[in-house]
Design a protein around this motif. Structure first.
Motif, PDB file in Angstrom:
ATOM      1  N   GLY A  84       0.775  -1.205   0.058  1.00  0.00           N
ATOM      2  CA  GLY A  84       0.134  -0.094   0.044  1.00  0.00           C
ATOM      3  C   GLY A  84       0.882   1.258   0.177  1.00  0.00           C
ATOM      4  O   GLY A  84       0.115   2.478   0.356  1.00  0.00           O
ATOM      5  N   GLY A  85       1.992   1.202  -0.272  1.00  0.00           N
ATOM      6  CA  GLY A  85       2.894   2.443  -0.252  1.00  0.00           C
ATOM      7  C   GLY A  85       4.374   2.086  -0.138  1.00  0.00           C
ATOM      8  O   GLY A  85       4.819   1.222   0.788  1.00  0.00           O
ATOM      9  N   ALA A  86       5.145   2.379  -1.287  1.00  0.00           N
ATOM     10  CA  ALA A  86       6.784   2.015  -1.294  1.00  0.00           C
ATOM     11  C   ALA A  86       7.469   2.945  -0.358  1.00  0.00           C
ATOM     12  O   ALA A  86       8.534   2.444  -0.154  1.00  0.00           O
ATOM     13  CB  ALA A  86       6.962   2.224  -2.658  1.00  0.00           C
ATOM     14  N   ASN A  87       7.070   4.050   0.225  1.00  0.00           N
ATOM     15  CA  ASN A  87       7.932   4.927   1.019  1.00  0.00           C
ATOM     16  C   ASN A  87       9.117   5.032   0.260  1.00  0.00           C
ATOM     17  O   ASN A  87      10.176   4.872   0.738  1.00  0.00           O
ATOM     18  CB  ASN A  87       8.372   4.289   2.258  1.00  0.00           C
ATOM     19  N   CYS A  88       9.220   5.410  -1.005  1.00  0.00           N
ATOM     20  CA  CYS A  88      10.353   5.467  -1.984  1.00  0.00           C
ATOM     21  C   CYS A  88      10.208   6.878  -2.573  1.00  0.00           C
ATOM     22  O   CYS A  88       9.193   7.378  -2.849  1.00  0.00           O
ATOM     23  CB  CYS A  88      10.348   4.516  -2.917  1.00  0.00           C
ATOM     24  N   PHE A  89      11.256   7.826  -2.525  1.00  0.00           N
ATOM     25  CA  PHE A  89      11.283   9.321  -2.928  1.00  0.00           C
ATOM     26  C   PHE A  89      10.319   9.919  -2.087  1.00  0.00           C
ATOM     27  O   PHE A  89       9.513  10.511  -2.647  1.00  0.00           O
ATOM     28  CB  PHE A  89      11.108   9.395  -4.340  1.00  0.00           C
ATOM     29  N   THR A  90      10.370   9.724  -0.771  1.00  0.00           N
ATOM     30  CA  THR A  90       9.561  10.389   0.106  1.00  0.00           C
ATOM     31  C   THR A  90      10.403  11.367   1.139  1.00  0.00           C
ATOM     32  O   THR A  90       9.863  11.496   2.197  1.00  0.00           O
ATOM     33  CB  THR A  90       8.617   9.465   1.004  1.00  0.00           C
ATOM     34  N   GLY A  91      11.741  11.369   0.834  1.00  0.00           N
ATOM     35  CA  GLY A  91      12.571  12.476   1.627  1.00  0.00           C
ATOM     36  C   GLY A  91      12.906  12.012   2.893  1.00  0.00           C
ATOM     37  O   GLY A  91      12.747  10.728   3.157  1.00  0.00           O
ATOM     38  N   SER A  92      13.583  12.888   3.471  1.00  0.00           N
ATOM     39  CA  SER A  92      13.885  12.391   4.957  1.00  0.00           C
ATOM     40  C   SER A  92      12.844  12.029   5.891  1.00  0.00           C
ATOM     41  O   SER A  92      13.048  11.518   6.622  1.00  0.00           O
ATOM     42  CB  SER A  92      14.886  13.661   5.646  1.00  0.00           C
ATOM     43  N   PHE A  93      11.617  12.603   5.611  1.00  0.00           N
ATOM     44  CA  PHE A  93      10.540  12.206   6.197  1.00  0.00           C
ATOM     45  C   PHE A  93      10.202  10.851   6.216  1.00  0.00           C
ATOM     46  O   PHE A  93       9.599  10.152   7.158  1.00  0.00           O
ATOM     47  CB  PHE A  93       9.079  13.299   6.047  1.00  0.00           C
ATOM     48  N   GLY A  94      10.319  10.249   5.067  1.00  0.00           N
ATOM     49  CA  GLY A  94       9.910   8.743   4.570  1.00  0.00           C
ATOM     50  C   GLY A  94      11.169   8.009   5.189  1.00  0.00           C
ATOM     51  O   GLY A  94      10.685   7.008   5.891  1.00  0.00           O
TER      52      GLY A  94
END
Lengths: 385, 385
Positions: free
Chosen positions: A72-82
Motif C-alpha cells: 500500500g505504499g513504497a515509501n520511496c522518494f519520500t524525502g527525509s520524512f520517509g
C-alpha cells in the motif's frame, strides 16, 4: 504455513488501512531464536526506497530479530520524512519486541512517492497491531498482507531430515533482476552460520529469482531475506541446505511468474551450448526483454525471426547461421534458416518452451519471462504503482 | 519529391506482388551523376539480413550507382539461397543500368525468414520494371513502395543556396538504435567528397535516427544511405552540409516517431545537466525502454516514480535525492521527492515532454520514444513482421 513452517518463528498480518480495499497490508515475521541469523539481497537499482537504505545497514552485522513489511505504499522518494518513517517503524517494533531497532528489517511495496503522515501513522499502528497478533501459525496471514496486484498468496515449504525452510513472496510485475526482484521472506530452523546463510541465499537467488525477468523493469524496493534460528538443533551440510533453499526459491519464483501482471504465457527460455553460463544468461535475458517477441507469443505466433534478432543484440559468441531454435518441441529454425513451418507450433498452452541452441560451447542457463499482453498494458496504465 | 528533389537523381516504385495487398513493394533510386559518392550506416545487430551483408561490401569503395529496395520480405535468415537473391538483384539492376553490380546497394524489409523462389522471382521482375519506369519525379513512388506498416509516406526536402537534400524513410516499429534504425535513402546534388559524405551522415544519424528508440527492439535490416552527385556544381562548407543533413534527418525521424506502431503519445525525453552527453543518452534510453513508464503515459498517468526507477538502473552520475522531473511543464518531482501533484499534468495531447534534470553537470541529450499501448501489442501479435 509459509514462514512459520519452521520451528521458532511467529508471524502476523493485519489491515492497517494502507490499501483502499481494506485488505491486510502490514505483516511482521519474528525470529524467536535461539539464533538470530539474517542474510539478505537487495535490488541493485541505484534509486533505492527508504526501507532498502535502512535494511542495508541492519543486515551488516548479520543479526535480524524481525521483519516488518507493508504493502500500500513504497515509501520511496519520500524525502527525509520517509526515512524517518522507516526508522520509527523499526523502533516501534523493537520496543514492543524488546530488542534493538538495529536488528529490525523493514520492507515496503506499493506506489513510489507514497509516504506522507497518514502513511506513517497507519504503518506504525499496523506494526503494533501485528505484533500483538503474532502467532506460530501466522505465516499465511503475513503472506496475504504483502500482496499488491498479486491475485494469489505465494508461499512454499521444503522439509529435510529434521529441518524445514518456509517462504513467502509477493510480486506480480516489475519483475526484473538485479539481485532480488520482489519481496521475499524465507525462514529456516536449520542451524546455520551467518556466512553460510549468506552464501546459500546468494546461490539460490542467483539461480532462481534473479533469472525471472517478467518485464525488464527493476524495482526500487526489492529484497529477499533469509532468517535462520537453529531451533531444529540440526546443522545441515551447506550444499544440502543451499540445494533445498534453491528448490524453495524456484517454487516461489515459478509462482511469481505464473501470476505476472496480465500475462497469458509463462515462457521458459533455455539457452544451451553457449560459450559460458554468463553468455547463456545474456542471450536469455535479451530475448526475455524483446517486446516484439513477447507480443508475438501473446498472439500465439512462433516468430523465431524475433528471437534471432534479439540474440544479435548481445555480445555472446554465436554464429547467426548456425543457431537452432525450438518452440514447444518444434524446430522452427536450423542453421539460421527456416525449418519446420511456424504453424506447426501449438502456442495455446500457457506454458511455453523456447530452446535456443547456440552450438558454440557447453554452458547453459534458463531465464523465465512472460508475454506482452493487452492486460499488461492495461494494468500498468490504469494501476498507479 | 523526396529523393528526386535534388538534381540528377531518378527513382521509381512498382508493385511486384510481394505485398499481399497488391501495393507497391519494389523501389529503385538511381544516381545519374556526375559523381557517384555513397555513404551508409547499418544496423549494429549481429544478426544481419542478406541485403545488409551485401551492402556492407558495396559501400567499402564509397561508390554507389543505385539502391534497390523491397518491402514484403526481409530476406533475412534465408540461407545461401537468400544471399544469392540479393546478389542477383544487384546484378539485374547493374545489367539494366550498365554499371557494376558492386555499386548497387540492396535493402529489404518485411518478415524475417521470407526469401523463397517466389520472393526472388518477384524481386527480380520488380527491379526490372522499376528501372523501366525511372523518372526524375519518381521520388514519391519510391517512398510509397518501401512502406510496411507505415500509415503515411515519409519524405523530406531541405534546400540551401543552390543545393538540395532529399530523403525518404520507412519504419513504424522495431525502432531502436544501433546506428541506423530503419530504411532511409537520402540524396543530394551538393558536391561532396566521399569522406565528407560519410562524416556528415554519421554526425546526422548520431543525433537523430540513432536517438529514436520506439520499442527498444533492434532490426536485422536497417540501413541509412546517402548518395551525392555534385550535380549542383556547388561545394558547401562541410559544417553547413552536416547541419542541413541533420535537419532533414530530424524531420524524417520525427515522422517515424509520429507513425510508430500503435502509439498514442510521442514522448520527447530531454535529459539536462548530465555529467556527459553519453550519460545523458544512457539515462534517456533507459527511460525510453521502460515498459512501466511507457504504459503509464498511455494511461495519461504522470508516474514519475517509474522515471526515477529507470534512471537508477543506469551507470550515469546522479543523486536520486537531487533529481528534478518535469512532465509537460509541471515539476512533479524535485530533489527525489513529490513536488506538484501528478494530477496537474495534462497528458491528453499526443506530444509529451519529459524533462529530467540530473543536476550534476552541463551536458544534455534528447531521446524520442513512444508509449506502450494496446494497439502496439495488437499490431505486433497479429502482424507477423
Amino acid at each position: 504455513m509459509s514462514v512459520t513452517a519452521p520451528q521458532g518463528f511467529e508471524a502476523a498480518g493485519v489491515a492497517a488501512g494502507l490499501k483502499s480495499t481494506g485488505k491486510p497490508d502490514v505483516a511482521v515475521v519474528v525470529n524467536r531464536g535461539p539464533r538470530k541469523i539474517g542474510a539478505a539481497v537487495f535490488t541493485s537499482n541505484r534509486a533505492k526506497a527508504n526501507p532498502i537504505i535502512w535494511s542495508q545497514q541492519v543486515i551488516l552485522d548479520r543479526t535480524v530479530e524481525a521483519v516488518v513489511l507493508n504493502s500500500g505504499g513504497a515509501n520511496c522518494f519520500t524525502g527525509s520524512f520517509g526515512f524517518q518513517t522507516t526508522h520509527q517503524t523499526a523502533e516501534k517494533a523493537a520496543e514492543l519486541l524488546d530488542v534493538s531497532a538495529g536488528d529490525i528489517l523493514v520492507c515496503s511495496t506499493g506506489l513510489i512517492g507514497t509516504g506522507d503522515e497518514a502513511f506513517r501513522a497507519k504503518v506504525l499502528a499496523g506494526t503494533e497491531q501485528a505484533i500483538s497478533e503474532l502467532a506460530a501459525d501466522g505465516g499465511d496471514a503475513a503472506a496475504q498482507a504483502i500482496m499488491t496486484t498479486d491475485t494469489v498468496m505465494k508461499t512454499a515449504v521444503v522439509s529435510r531430515d529434521g529441518w524445514t525452510i518456509g517462504g513467502m513472496a509477493k510480486g506480480a510485475g516489475m519483475l526484473a533482476p538485479g539481485l532480488a526482484t520482489m519481496l521475499v521472506v524465507i525462514t529456516t530452523d536449520a542451524d546455520l552460520d551467518a556466512l553460510d546463510a549468506d552464501t546459500a541465499l546468494r546461490r539460490a537467488t542467483g539461480q532462481t529469482f534473479d533469472r525471472l525477468d517478467s518485464d525488464g523493469c527493476m524495482s526500487t524496493n526489492d529484497q529477499v531475506t533469509l532468517l535462520a534460528n537453529g531451533a531444529s538443533g540440526i546443522r545441515p551440510d551447506i550444499d544440502d541446505f543451499a540445494a533445498a533453499l534453491t528448490e524453495l526459491s524456484d517454487e516461489l519464483a515459478l509462482k511469481l511468474q505464473g501470476d505476472a501482471e496480465g500475462a497469458s504465457h509463462d515462457i521458459t527460455i533455455r539457452v544451451t551450448n553457449a560459450a559460458s553460463e554468463q553468455e547463456a544468461v545474456e542471450v536469455g535475458r535479451s530475448v526475455a526483454r524483446n517486446n516484439l517477441f513477447k507480443a508475438a507469443i501473446f498472439g500465439n505466433d512462433a516468430n523465431w525471426g524475433r528471437v534471432l534478432a534479439a540474440i544479435g543484440t548481445t555480445s555472446a559468441q554465436f554464429d547467426p547461421y548456425n543457431v537452432d531454435v525450438w518452440m514447444n518441441g518444434v524446430r522452427v529454425c536450423s542453421e539460421g534458416g527456416p525449418d519446420r513451418p511456424r504453424e506447426e507450433v501449438d502456442l495455446t498452452p500457457r506454458a511455453t518452451d523456447l530452446l535456443i541452441d547456440l552450438q558454440v560451447g557447453e554452458a547453459e542457463a534458463t531465464i523465465r519471462t512472460n508475454d506482452l499482453t493487452h492486460d499488461y498494458v492495461h494494468e500498468n496504465s490504469a494501476y498507479a504503482s
